[in-house]
Design a protein around this motif. Sequence first.
Motif, PDB file in Angstrom:
ATOM      1  N   THR A 226      48.526  20.655  -6.797  1.00  0.00           N
ATOM      2  CA  THR A 226      48.657  22.072  -6.459  1.00  0.00           C
ATOM      3  C   THR A 226      47.298  22.750  -6.392  1.00  0.00           C
ATOM      4  O   THR A 226      47.046  23.594  -5.529  1.00  0.00           O
ATOM      5  N   PHE A 227      46.418  22.359  -7.301  1.00  0.00           N
ATOM      6  CA  PHE A 227      45.116  23.023  -7.396  1.00  0.00           C
ATOM      7  C   PHE A 227      44.228  22.748  -6.194  1.00  0.00           C
ATOM      8  O   PHE A 227      43.541  23.650  -5.700  1.00  0.00           O
ATOM      9  N   ILE A 228      44.234  21.514  -5.696  1.00  0.00           N
ATOM     10  CA  ILE A 228      43.303  21.138  -4.620  1.00  0.00           C
ATOM     11  C   ILE A 228      43.472  22.005  -3.370  1.00  0.00           C
ATOM     12  O   ILE A 228      42.501  22.578  -2.874  1.00  0.00           O
ATOM     13  N   PRO A 229      44.687  22.152  -2.817  1.00  0.00           N
ATOM     14  CA  PRO A 229      44.813  23.016  -1.626  1.00  0.00           C
ATOM     15  C   PRO A 229      44.490  24.475  -1.914  1.00  0.00           C
ATOM     16  O   PRO A 229      43.907  25.160  -1.066  1.00  0.00           O
ATOM     17  N   LEU A 230      44.861  24.948  -3.109  1.00  0.00           N
ATOM     18  CA  LEU A 230      44.536  26.329  -3.466  1.00  0.00           C
ATOM     19  C   LEU A 230      43.021  26.515  -3.574  1.00  0.00           C
ATOM     20  O   LEU A 230      42.467  27.523  -3.098  1.00  0.00           O
ATOM     21  N   ALA A 231      42.353  25.541  -4.192  1.00  0.00           N
ATOM     22  CA  ALA A 231      40.903  25.628  -4.347  1.00  0.00           C
ATOM     23  C   ALA A 231      40.197  25.587  -2.995  1.00  0.00           C
ATOM     24  O   ALA A 231      39.208  26.301  -2.774  1.00  0.00           O
ATOM     25  N   LEU A 232      40.688  24.755  -2.083  1.00  0.00           N
ATOM     26  CA  LEU A 232      40.089  24.684  -0.746  1.00  0.00           C
ATOM     27  C   LEU A 232      40.267  26.005   0.005  1.00  0.00           C
ATOM     28  O   LEU A 232      39.354  26.450   0.713  1.00  0.00           O
ATOM     29  N   MET A 233      41.406  26.634  -0.175  1.00  0.00           N
ATOM     30  CA  MET A 233      41.649  27.917   0.474  1.00  0.00           C
ATOM     31  C   MET A 233      40.711  28.992  -0.079  1.00  0.00           C
ATOM     32  O   MET A 233      40.130  29.780   0.678  1.00  0.00           O
ATOM     33  N   VAL A 234      40.535  28.995  -1.399  1.00  0.00           N
ATOM     34  CA  VAL A 234      39.628  29.964  -2.022  1.00  0.00           C
ATOM     35  C   VAL A 234      38.187  29.693  -1.589  1.00  0.00           C
ATOM     36  O   VAL A 234      37.412  30.623  -1.348  1.00  0.00           O
ATOM     37  N   ALA A 235      37.819  28.408  -1.488  1.00  0.00           N
ATOM     38  CA  ALA A 235      36.476  28.059  -1.031  1.00  0.00           C
ATOM     39  C   ALA A 235      36.243  28.550   0.394  1.00  0.00           C
ATOM     40  O   ALA A 235      35.152  29.025   0.729  1.00  0.00           O
ATOM     41  N   ALA A 236      37.269  28.456   1.234  1.00  0.00           N
ATOM     42  CA  ALA A 236      37.159  28.964   2.602  1.00  0.00           C
ATOM     43  C   ALA A 236      36.940  30.472   2.588  1.00  0.00           C
ATOM     44  O   ALA A 236      36.145  31.006   3.368  1.00  0.00           O
ATOM     45  N   MET A 237      37.629  31.176   1.698  1.00  0.00           N
ATOM     46  CA  MET A 237      37.434  32.615   1.568  1.00  0.00           C
ATOM     47  C   MET A 237      36.017  32.929   1.107  1.00  0.00           C
ATOM     48  O   MET A 237      35.400  33.902   1.565  1.00  0.00           O
ATOM     49  N   PHE A 238      35.499  32.117   0.210  1.00  0.00           N
ATOM     50  CA  PHE A 238      34.124  32.319  -0.282  1.00  0.00           C
ATOM     51  C   PHE A 238      33.138  32.235   0.877  1.00  0.00           C
ATOM     52  O   PHE A 238      32.268  33.101   1.034  1.00  0.00           O
ATOM     53  N   PHE A 239      33.269  31.202   1.707  1.00  0.00           N
ATOM     54  CA  PHE A 239      32.371  31.060   2.853  1.00  0.00           C
ATOM     55  C   PHE A 239      32.568  32.206   3.843  1.00  0.00           C
ATOM     56  O   PHE A 239      31.615  32.653   4.488  1.00  0.00           O
ATOM     57  N   THR A 240      33.808  32.681   3.955  1.00  0.00           N
ATOM     58  CA  THR A 240      34.082  33.802   4.843  1.00  0.00           C
ATOM     59  C   THR A 240      33.377  35.070   4.380  1.00  0.00           C
ATOM     60  O   THR A 240      32.979  35.906   5.194  1.00  0.00           O
ATOM     61  N   SER A 241      33.177  35.208   3.080  1.00  0.00           N
ATOM     62  CA  SER A 241      32.564  36.429   2.537  1.00  0.00           C
ATOM     63  C   SER A 241      31.048  36.455   2.696  1.00  0.00           C
ATOM     64  O   SER A 241      30.430  37.509   2.526  1.00  0.00           O
ATOM     65  N   MET A 242      30.427  35.321   3.030  1.00  0.00           N
ATOM     66  CA  MET A 242      28.967  35.257   3.096  1.00  0.00           C
ATOM     67  C   MET A 242      28.394  36.167   4.175  1.00  0.00           C
ATOM     68  O   MET A 242      27.334  36.777   4.000  1.00  0.00           O
TER      69      MET A 242
END
Length: 266
Positions: A226-242
């Motif tokens: 469960t954590f891996i897909p959620l973490a990847l989604m959050v990581a994508a949001m992090f890159f989006t915020s740059m």
Amino acid sequence: MNLKIVPASTGLKWVRQGMATFWRQPLALSGLFFLFMAGVSIVSIVPVLGSVLALMVLPALTLGMMAATQMASEGKLPMPSVLFVAFKAGPQRKAMLHLGGLYAVTFLTVMLVSTLADGGTFAKVYFGGAPMTPEVVKAESFQTALWVSMLFYVPMSMMFWHAPALVHWYSMPAIKSLFFSFIACWRNLKAFTVFVFAWGVIFMLTGVLALLISSLLGNPGLTTATFIPLALMVAAMFFTSMLFSVRDCFATDLTDESSPQGAQPD
């Protein structure tokens, strides 16, 4: 182009803007981030020089995520090709290649410094040359090497944070972009501290959410799945915020549609 000083609360604004923009095109941005990770992984398996080449393409692919963010913020659908916009023919491509080389050299230097603390164990684990066992992680020398690498990586990340955007959109030489990126991060250190802390909390809450979901399903073994897909989604949001930190830290007279000034989501 002028450097702008922003209040500490702007760090939270960058987080909100990144998340809001991600949810405008969640499938496209998630897919591009997966393509980002896959591209780095594929390059890294090249014999002998794979790890170096993977480091070299990181600034260019980071720029690609920024360009995708800009398109999403304007209501456009970012296509896979936008991820590789930095490699297209143009006056900035050579500078971007220089920036990639500098990133690889700087990162490898940080890893080399860490070997003074543990003889290279941390570096071998990081590059996949040694297994990460509990015994290795708990070793005092490994812990020291970890903190030494973090100590040097923080100023390095400040140097390269804005650099891809400054090279691509502001036509800066690679070395000059590193200088201005570091100064921008240093002068806005409070905002970036809030930004990093906020994302740290979000990643931590993601782990808690994964644990809660697996508990509700009655299968603790699902936590990782469960954590891996959620973490990847959050990581994508992090890159989006740059992108939004670039826009708020630098003022420019550029008005063409390729400028990051065009990205202004709610």
